[in-house]
Design a protein around this motif. Structure first.
Motif, PDB file in Angstrom:
ATOM      1  N   GLY A  15       0.821  -1.211   0.000  1.00 48.33           N
ATOM      2  CA  GLY A  15       0.000   0.000   0.000  1.00 48.33           C
ATOM      3  C   GLY A  15       0.852   1.257   0.000  1.00 48.33           C
ATOM      4  N   VAL A  16       1.923   1.286   0.783  1.00 50.04           N
ATOM      5  CA  VAL A  16       2.819   2.434   0.831  1.00 50.04           C
ATOM      6  C   VAL A  16       3.548   2.577  -0.516  1.00 50.04           C
ATOM      7  N   GLY A  17       3.965   1.486  -1.095  1.00 51.01           N
ATOM      8  CA  GLY A  17       4.634   1.510  -2.401  1.00 51.01           C
ATOM      9  C   GLY A  17       3.707   2.049  -3.482  1.00 51.01           C
ATOM     10  N   LYS A  18       2.454   1.615  -3.446  1.00 54.14           N
ATOM     11  CA  LYS A  18       1.484   2.108  -4.430  1.00 54.14           C
ATOM     12  C   LYS A  18       1.227   3.601  -4.229  1.00 54.14           C
ATOM     13  N   LEU A  19       1.192   4.031  -2.984  1.00 53.79           N
ATOM     14  CA  LEU A  19       0.991   5.448  -2.692  1.00 53.79           C
ATOM     15  C   LEU A  19       2.140   6.283  -3.272  1.00 53.79           C
ATOM     16  N   TRP A  20       3.382   5.834  -3.060  1.00 52.08           N
ATOM     17  CA  TRP A  20       4.534   6.545  -3.601  1.00 52.08           C
ATOM     18  C   TRP A  20       4.531   6.546  -5.129  1.00 52.08           C
TER      19      TRP A  20
END
Length: 177
Positions: A15-20
């Motif tokens: 989720g954090v990777g997709k956000l970035w």
């Protein structure tokens, strides 16, 4: 460590990777839109190296090399030093094809009433031989702001015809007004 913590950990990272990735894509899209939107501010660069930007569009036909023009202008060196200006003298007349090559090329892209900014590389300006006594150093790029006040179609041809007519008259003829 509980089993639920281990199972959720990879999904948090994803989720954090997709956000970035989403933020990076948004920034890239913003940069691309700004580049496209600033196109009119960048102007165009011709194959000769002349840089030409329309500040305010003119109307009517474009100037031809044989046309006369009345222009208001300011010429500057890259450091901002003004080397010539029509300010205080009023519009300056000239024949479009009888000026330095870069200025002649730029004039043929202009229309009556338009305002333009041009950058002339040294090779299209005065090159290694600037006018004697001028503040223009050898091999200097030049910048001009130009406002086209009036266009006189075929002025060069009219000027040549006048010169031929004057040259063909006998010396005893009365002076022409």
């Amino acid at each position: 460590m509980p089993a639920t913590t281990v199972a959720n950990s990879p999904s948090r990272r994803t989720g954090v990777g997709k956000l970035w990735l989403g933020l990076l894509a948004l920034v890239a899209a913003g940069i691309a839109l700004a580049w496209i939107g600033a196109g009119s501010l960048r102007g165009e660069t011709t194959s000769s190296g002349l840089q030409f930007r329309t500040v305010q569009a003119g109307a009517g036909p474009q100037i031809k090399a044989v046309d006369g023009v009345l222009i208001e202008y300011e010429g500057r060196l890259l450091n901002g030093t003004v080397f010539d200006s029509s300010e205080g003298r009023g519009p300056t007349p000239m024949i479009a094809g009888q000026v330095i090559p870069g200025f002649a090329e730029a004039l043929t892209k202009m229309q009556k009433g338009g305002r333009y900014r041009i950058h002339i590389p040294a090779k299209l300006g005065y090159g290694a031989s600037p006018p004697a006594g001028s503040p223009i150093p050898a091999d200097s790029d030049l910048e001009f702001d130009v406002h086209v006040v009036q266009i006189v179609p075929n002025a060069a041809l009219m000027q040549r015809a006048q010169q031929e007519a004057v040259g063909a008259q006998p010396e005893t003829a009365p002076p022409q007004p």
